[in-house]
Design a protein around this motif. Structure first.
Motif, PDB file in Angstrom:
ATOM      1  N   GLN A  69     -30.107 -32.288 -47.138  1.00 16.96           N
ATOM      2  CA  GLN A  69     -28.545 -32.884 -47.057  1.00 16.96           C
ATOM      3  C   GLN A  69     -27.995 -31.817 -48.122  1.00 16.96           C
ATOM      4  N   GLY A  70     -26.710 -31.466 -47.838  1.00 12.24           N
ATOM      5  CA  GLY A  70     -25.792 -31.037 -48.606  1.00 12.24           C
ATOM      6  C   GLY A  70     -26.468 -29.460 -49.069  1.00 12.24           C
ATOM      7  N   VAL A  71     -27.109 -28.874 -48.073  1.00 10.36           N
ATOM      8  CA  VAL A  71     -27.833 -27.615 -48.626  1.00 10.36           C
ATOM      9  C   VAL A  71     -27.612 -26.694 -47.326  1.00 10.36           C
ATOM     10  N   GLY A  72     -26.586 -27.174 -46.492  1.00  9.04           N
ATOM     11  CA  GLY A  72     -26.204 -26.119 -45.081  1.00  9.04           C
ATOM     12  C   GLY A  72     -27.358 -26.373 -44.242  1.00  9.04           C
ATOM     13  N   PHE A  73     -28.089 -27.168 -44.010  1.00 14.38           N
ATOM     14  CA  PHE A  73     -29.204 -27.391 -43.025  1.00 14.38           C
ATOM     15  C   PHE A  73     -28.564 -27.408 -41.539  1.00 14.38           C
ATOM     16  N   ARG A  74     -27.574 -28.407 -41.281  1.00 11.21           N
ATOM     17  CA  ARG A  74     -27.138 -28.504 -39.924  1.00 11.21           C
ATOM     18  C   ARG A  74     -26.406 -27.164 -39.525  1.00 11.21           C
ATOM     19  N   PRO A  75     -25.497 -26.663 -40.343  1.00 16.98           N
ATOM     20  CA  PRO A  75     -25.022 -25.445 -39.823  1.00 16.98           C
ATOM     21  C   PRO A  75     -26.001 -24.386 -39.566  1.00 16.98           C
ATOM     22  N   GLU A  97     -12.256 -23.570 -43.495  1.00 17.80           N
ATOM     23  CA  GLU A  97     -13.501 -23.395 -43.961  1.00 17.80           C
ATOM     24  C   GLU A  97     -14.658 -24.418 -43.481  1.00 17.80           C
ATOM     25  N   TYR A  98     -14.191 -25.698 -44.319  1.00 11.56           N
ATOM     26  CA  TYR A  98     -14.996 -26.962 -44.281  1.00 11.56           C
ATOM     27  C   TYR A  98     -15.363 -27.398 -42.795  1.00 11.56           C
ATOM     28  N   GLU A  99     -14.583 -27.179 -42.009  1.00  7.79           N
ATOM     29  CA  GLU A  99     -14.802 -27.609 -40.456  1.00  7.79           C
ATOM     30  C   GLU A  99     -15.305 -26.593 -39.651  1.00  7.79           C
ATOM     31  N   ASN A 100     -15.547 -25.185 -40.244  1.00  6.90           N
ATOM     32  CA  ASN A 100     -15.959 -24.253 -39.273  1.00  6.90           C
ATOM     33  C   ASN A 100     -17.516 -24.027 -39.428  1.00  6.90           C
ATOM     34  N   PRO A 101     -18.334 -24.766 -38.135  1.00  7.11           N
ATOM     35  CA  PRO A 101     -19.734 -24.388 -38.415  1.00  7.11           C
ATOM     36  C   PRO A 101     -20.333 -23.233 -38.601  1.00  7.11           C
ATOM     37  N   LEU A 102     -19.437 -22.075 -38.372  1.00  7.86           N
ATOM     38  CA  LEU A 102     -20.181 -20.836 -38.374  1.00  7.86           C
ATOM     39  C   LEU A 102     -19.830 -20.164 -40.090  1.00  7.86           C
ATOM     40  N   HIS A 103     -18.820 -21.275 -40.926  1.00  5.38           N
ATOM     41  CA  HIS A 103     -18.543 -20.810 -42.123  1.00  5.38           C
ATOM     42  C   HIS A 103     -19.546 -21.307 -43.170  1.00  5.38           C
ATOM     43  N   ARG A 104     -19.678 -20.272 -44.195  1.00  5.80           N
ATOM     44  CA  ARG A 104     -20.579 -20.718 -45.340  1.00  5.80           C
ATOM     45  C   ARG A 104     -20.326 -21.894 -45.990  1.00  5.80           C
ATOM     46  N   ARG A 105     -18.911 -22.302 -45.869  1.00  2.47           N
ATOM     47  CA  ARG A 105     -18.425 -23.632 -46.358  1.00  2.47           C
ATOM     48  C   ARG A 105     -18.337 -24.680 -45.741  1.00  2.47           C
ATOM     49  N   PHE A 106     -18.906 -24.671 -44.357  1.00  5.76           N
ATOM     50  CA  PHE A 106     -19.008 -25.847 -43.517  1.00  5.76           C
ATOM     51  C   PHE A 106     -19.471 -27.024 -44.199  1.00  5.76           C
ATOM     52  N   HIS A 107     -18.842 -28.127 -44.206  1.00  5.21           N
ATOM     53  CA  HIS A 107     -19.233 -29.302 -44.925  1.00  5.21           C
ATOM     54  C   HIS A 107     -19.803 -29.167 -46.367  1.00  5.21           C
ATOM     55  N   ALA A 108     -19.342 -28.285 -47.065  1.00  2.99           N
ATOM     56  CA  ALA A 108     -19.549 -28.045 -48.425  1.00  2.99           C
ATOM     57  C   ALA A 108     -18.645 -29.174 -49.129  1.00  2.99           C
ATOM     58  N   GLN A 109     -18.991 -30.131 -49.655  1.00  4.73           N
ATOM     59  CA  GLN A 109     -18.240 -31.434 -50.109  1.00  4.73           C
ATOM     60  C   GLN A 109     -17.596 -30.855 -51.388  1.00  4.73           C
ATOM     61  N   PRO A 110     -18.078 -30.086 -52.272  1.00  9.07           N
ATOM     62  CA  PRO A 110     -17.094 -29.776 -53.274  1.00  9.07           C
ATOM     63  C   PRO A 110     -16.116 -28.386 -53.003  1.00  9.07           C
ATOM     64  N   ASN A 111     -16.049 -28.134 -51.832  1.00  9.30           N
ATOM     65  CA  ASN A 111     -15.325 -26.828 -51.593  1.00  9.30           C
ATOM     66  C   ASN A 111     -13.826 -27.045 -52.241  1.00  9.30           C
ATOM     67  N   ALA A 112     -13.512 -25.821 -52.831  1.00 13.14           N
ATOM     68  CA  ALA A 112     -12.270 -25.923 -53.556  1.00 13.14           C
ATOM     69  C   ALA A 112     -11.666 -24.602 -53.581  1.00 13.14           C
ATOM     70  N   CYS A 113     -10.351 -24.157 -54.006  1.00  8.12           N
ATOM     71  CA  CYS A 113      -9.668 -22.963 -54.307  1.00  8.12           C
ATOM     72  C   CYS A 113      -8.780 -23.221 -55.276  1.00  8.12           C
ATOM     73  N   PRO A 114      -8.016 -21.859 -55.955  1.00  9.56           N
ATOM     74  CA  PRO A 114      -7.102 -22.430 -56.859  1.00  9.56           C
ATOM     75  C   PRO A 114      -6.057 -23.001 -56.316  1.00  9.56           C
TER      76      PRO A 114
END
Ligand code: ZN
Ligand code: ZN
Ligand code: FE
Length: 756
Positions: free
Chosen positions: A17-23, A167-184
Motif C-alpha cells: 500500500q502506498g507503493v504504487g502496487f495497484r497501478p 496525475e493523481y487520478e490517472n492510473p497510468l501516471h507515476r503519481r496515481f494515488h500518490a497521497q502527498p502529491n504536490a507542486c509549487p
C-alpha cells in the motif's frame, strides 16, 4: 494454443500500500491484454484477472518476480477460478475499513524521476522542495490516521490543483494515488527567516557557503546544517550545541562526493543510495579537506548520508558538496519538529531558519547503520526509512506492547507473526522524551489496529517504563530480564525457534540477583532462560557516576587485583586522578558503600580504555569503548591469560590474570594499539572456550550474539569467524540494533510466549 480464457484470483500480502502496487498491476494487466480488477483489502492486494492462459501465467510470474521498487511481498496465493467475462481491467474502490491492517510504508528517499524533475528548468516542479511520487516521498512522518489517504495526513490542508489532481487520478501516471502529491501551485512552501522569525530574502545555499548555521526543517525533524569544510562554522556549531565529542553526521551531494571523502564498498554504496537512505558509518580517508578533529574526534569513521528529500537535495550546488547535518535537538531532549519551537529553542544555535508549512506528525530521526566487515548491515538506530516496517517473526504472537529499556529506547508492538518497532525516543529519564514515547504508543495501536493484551517491561525497578507498566491494570504484565530480552531479540530477527546459547555483551542491565549484569552467556528459548556463565563480579561504585567516568572502573580493577597496592599503580596509570578522589573510592569499595556487584562488559571496556589512556571520561555513551576499538593494532595476534572458574554450576570468566599481564605489557613498553588488540583477543578466546564447555554440557551449538558491545567490529568479526571455525552456528543482529534499541523486540516475543 488454447483459445479458452482462464481466470485466477491472486492475493498478495506485505508492503503493498502506498507503493504504487495497484497501478502497477493495472499497467501490467493491460500490457498482457487481461481483464478483471485489483483491490486493496484487509490483508493486502487482491486481484482477479482473466484472459489468455499463457499471458495470465506470465502476468502472475512478473507480479512476483519484479514488483514495484518499494513493494515488499510477504506472500502470494494464487487460485484458479471460472472466468467471469470482464470487459476491461479496473482499479476498484477499496473498502476503507479494511485497509487498517495493511502495512503503512516508511518514508522513502527521493527517486531518480523526481530528482530529474526538480533539476529540469522546464518542469513545473523545477526546484520544488516537496516533489514526490508513488515511488518516493513522505509516508510515516505525515500519517495521522489510517486508512492512508491524503485527508488523514498532514497534507490535508493542501488541496491538489488541477494538474496534480489529473496525475493523481490517472492510473497510468507515476503519481496515481500518490497521497502527498504536490507542486509549487498547490503544495507546501519553504520560508527562510532570521532568529526573530522575520522573512529573509536570501539564498540558503549562499548563506551556508558564507559559514552560517542553518536550522532546516526536514522530513522527520529539524536538522542543523553547516558547511562541513568550513572549520569555523563546524567549530561554532559544536560550541553552540554544547556537544563536546559526539560525532556529527554529514550529508553529501552525491555518491561521488561520498567516495571522495570516504572508502566505500559496493554494499555501502547500495545502502547509501537505497530508498531508506540511512546514515552509513564509513571509514574516512586520510586528507585534510575536513576539520575531522571537530566533526568526529577520537575516531576515524564518519557518518554519511545522501539528500533524501528534494529540500535537502536543493541545499547543494557545484561548490557546496558536504554539509554537517545533525539533529537539532538540544542534548538529550526530543527531536524538534515545530517551527515556533525551533525558533525558540535554537535561537542561540542557528543563524537562519529554513522552515516550511507542512506539519511533521510523527517525529523520526535519521537511521544510522554500518556495513560490518562480514558485509552484513548493523543498525545503531533504526528509524527513518524503516519504521513502521514489520519484522517477520518465526511464530504467531498475542498482541503485546513491549516497552524496552530506558536509554536509546524503542517500543515494540506485535500483530500475528510480525513485530513493529517504534522509532527511537532517546533517554526516557528526560520527561519530554517520556511524553513523546507515551504519545507514540496509541498512534501505533491505531496504525496497526492492535489492542495489546500484554505489556512487557524490563526488570529494572527504576526505569520509567517499568513504572508505567506497573500502572497498567487492563493488560497482563510480564517482566523480562534485560539480557534475556537481548538474546530473544537476536533469536527473533534471525527466525530461530528452540533453544540457543546467547552471548550478551552489554553495558548494564538489572540482573535477577540484584547485581548489574552485562557480560553473560545464557541458554534460552522464548519461554525461559538459564544463566550459564558470566564475567566474574567486581564492585560498581555509585553506578551512574562511574558510567560517565571510566577511570573509576580502572581503579576498581586495580584495587580488586592488587588490593591496596592498586592505589600506587593508579598513580602511574591515572596521573590526573587526585589523592582525595582515589581515597574516597578506596574507602567506598572497602566498606561496600553504595556499591553493587557487576559483570558489565561495557564497564570492562571502560576500565581498559582509561588504563591505556585512550579515554577516561565518557562525554557520550560508549565513547571509551569506541575509542578503544579505534586504537586497536589490527596486526597483533596475541592474547592474555584468564581463568574459568566453576561456582554453583555457573562458569565465572575471570579476567584478573589479564589485568596483571596488561600492566606488565605496558611497563615493558607495549603500545596502546597492541595491548588494546590483545585485550579484544582475550575476550574472544575466553568466550569461545566457555562456549565449548557449554556445548559439551548442553549439546547446543547455535549461538546468538547480542548487546550494545557488539557494535565493536573487532569483537564481532573475530567471534563470528572463530565460532564458525569451531563449528558453532553463530547469529548476529542485522535488522534491529544489538543494543537497547532492539530490546523491545525480545521482550515482546518472550511476553507473548509466557503470558496466558
Ligand atoms: Zn519520486
Ligand atoms: Zn499542484
Ligand atoms: Fe542492553
Amino acid at each position: 494454443m488454447s483459445g479458452a480464457p482462464a481466470g485466477c484470483r491472486i492475493k498478495i500480502t506485505g508492503i503493498v500500500q502506498g507503493v504504487g502496487f495497484r497501478p502497477y498491476v493495472y499497467r501490467l494487466a493491460r500490457e498482457y491484454g487481461l481483464t478483471g480488477w485489483v483491490l486493496n483489502s484487509s490483508a493486502g492486494v487482491i486481484i482477479e484477472a482473466e484472459g489468455n492462459p499463457a499471458s495470465l501465467q506470465e502476468f502472475a510470474r512478473k507480479l512476483v518476480d519484479s514488483p514495484p521498487p518499494l513493494a515488499l511481498i510477504r506472500s502470494c496465493e494464487m487460485q484458479e477460478i471460472e472466468p467471469r467475462g470482464f470487459r476491461e481491467f479496473s482499479i476498484r474502490q477499496s473498502e476503507s475499513e479494511d485497509e487498517r491492517t495493511v502495512m503503512i510504508s516508511p518514508d522513502i528517499a527521493i527517486c531518480e524521476d523526481c530528482k530529474r524533475e526538480v533539476s529540469d528548468t522546464r518542469d513545473r516542479r523545477y526546484r520544488y522542495p516537496f516533489t514526490n511520487c508513488t515511488n518516493c516521498g513522505p509516508r510515516f512522518t505525515i500519517i495521522k490516521d489510517v486508512p492512508y489517504d491524503r485527508a488523514r495526513t498532514t497534507m490535508a490542508p493542501f488541496p491538489m490543483c488541477e494538474s496534480c489532481r489529473e496525475e493523481y487520478e490517472n492510473p497510468l501516471h507515476r503519481r496515481f494515488h500518490a497521497q502527498p502529491n504536490a507542486c509549487p501551485v498547490c503544495g507546501p512552501q519553504t520560508r527562510l527567516c532570521d532568529r526573530e522569525g522575520r522573512p529573509v530574502d536570501k539564498d540558503p545555499v549562499e548563506l551556508l557557503k558564507q559559514g552560517y548555521i542553518l536550522a532546516v526543517k526536514g522530513l522527520g525533524a529539524f536538522h542543523l546544517a553547516a558547511d562541513a569544510t568550513n572549520r569555523d562554522a563546524v567549530k561554532s556549531l559544536r560550541q553552540r550545541k554544547r556537544r563536546d565529542a559526539k560525532p556529527f553526521a554529514v550529508m553529501v551531494r552525491d555518491l561521488e562526493v561520498a567516495n571522495n571523502y570516504c572508502y566505500l564498498n559496493s554494499t555501502e554504496e547500495r545502502w547509501l543510495t537505497s530508498p531508506q537512505a540511512p546514515i552509513v558509518i564509513l571509514n574516512r580517508k586520510k586528507d585534510d579537506f575536513l576539520p575531522d578533529d571537530i566533526i568526529h574526534p577520537g575516531i576515524n569513521t564518519l557518518g554519511v548520508m545522501l539528500p533524501y528529500t528534494p529540500l535537502h537535495y536543493l541545499l547543494f550546488d557545484d561548490e557546496l558538496e558536504i554539509l554537517i547535518m545533525t539533529s537539532a535537538n538540544i542534548s538529550d531532549e526530543p527531536l524538534i519538529v515545530e517551527n515556533q519551537e525551533a525558533l525558540h529553542k535554537l535561537r542561540e544555535v542557528a543563524d537562519f531558519f529554513l522552515v516550511h508549512n507542512r506539519e511533521i506528525f510523527n517525529p523520526c530521526d535519521d537511521s544510522v547503520m554500518r556495513v560490518t566487515p562480514l558485509n552484513t548491515p548493523q543498525f545503531f538506530r533504526r528509524a527513518r526509512g524503516f519504521v513502521p516496517l514489520g519484522i517477520k517473526l518465526p511464530l504467531t504472537t498475542r498482541p503485546v506492547l513491549a516497552l524496552g529499556g530506558e536509554l536509546k529506547n524503542t517500543f515494540c508492538m506485535t500483530r500475528a507473526d510480525e513485530a513493529f518497532l517504534s522509532q527511537h525516543w532517546g533517554d526516557l529519564n528526560h520527561y519530554l522524551n517520556y511524553r513523546k514515547f507515551m504519545d507514540g504508543i496509541p498512534r501505533f495501536e491505531k496504525m496497526l489496529d492492535v489492542r495489546p493484551q500484554v505489556v512487557a517491561h524490563d526488570l529494572h525497578p527504576g526505569y520509567q517504563t517499568t513504572h508505567w507498566a506497573m500502572e497498567q491494570s487492563q493488560m497482563q504484565r510480564v517482566g523480562v530480564q534485560h539480557h534475556y530480552a537481548h538474546l530473544a531479540a537476536a533469536m527473533a530477527e534471525n527466525g530461530l525457534t528452540g533453544e540457543v546459547l546467547g552471548v550478551v555483551c552489554d553495558g548494564t542491565g538489572w540482573g535477577t540477583d540484584g547485581a548489574v549484569w552485562g557480560f553473560e552467556i545464557l541458554r534460552g528459548d522464548y519461554r525461559q532462560f538459564t544463566r550459564l556463565a558470566h564475567l566474574k563480579y567486581v564492585p560498581l561504585p555509585g553506578g551512574d557516576v562511574t558510567i560517565k567516568k571510566p577511570y573509576r572502573m580502572t581503579m576498581v580493577y586495580l584495587l580488586q587485583v592488587w588490593g591496596e597496592e592498586g592505589l600506587e599503580m593508579a598513580e602511574r596509570f591515572l596521573p590526573f586522578l587526585n589523592r582525595e578522589e582515589k581515597q574516597v573510592l578506596y574507602t567506598q569499595l572497602n566498606k561496600g558503600l553504595r556499591v553493587v556487584e557487576t559483570s558489565s562488559c561495557g564497564r570492562l571496556f571502560d576500565a581498559v580504555s582509561a588504563l591505556l589512556g585512550v579515554c577516561s571520561l565518557n562525554r557520550y555513551e560508549g565513547q571509551a569503548a569506541v575509542e578503544l576499538e579505534a586504537a586497536v593494532d589490527r596486526s597483533e595476534q596475541g592474547r592474555y591469560d584468564y581463568l574459568l572458574e566453576r561456582e554453583d554450576g555457573v562458569w565465572l570468566m575471570n579476567v584478573f590474570p589479564m589485568w596483571e599481564a596488561m600492566v606488565d605489557d605496558l611497563e615493558r613498553g607495549g603500545t596502546v594499539g597492541i595491548v588494546a588488540r590483545k585485550f579484544h583477543n582475550t575476550l574472544v578466546d575466553m568466550i569461545i572456550t566457555t562456549l565449548q564447555h557449554l556445548r559439551d554440557e548442553t549439546g547446543l551449538d547455535r549461538v546468538v550474539l547480542s548487546g550494545g558491545v557488539f557494535h565493536n567490529q573487532v569483537l564481532l568479526v573475530e567471534l563470528m569467524q572463530k565460532l564458525t571455525v569451531h563449528r558453532f552456528i553463530p547469529y548476529q543482529h542485522c535488522q534491529v540494533p544489538p543494543g537497547d534499541g532492539g530490546l523491545s523486540l525480545g521482550q515482546a516475543v518472550v511476553a507473548s510466549e509466557v503470558s496466558d
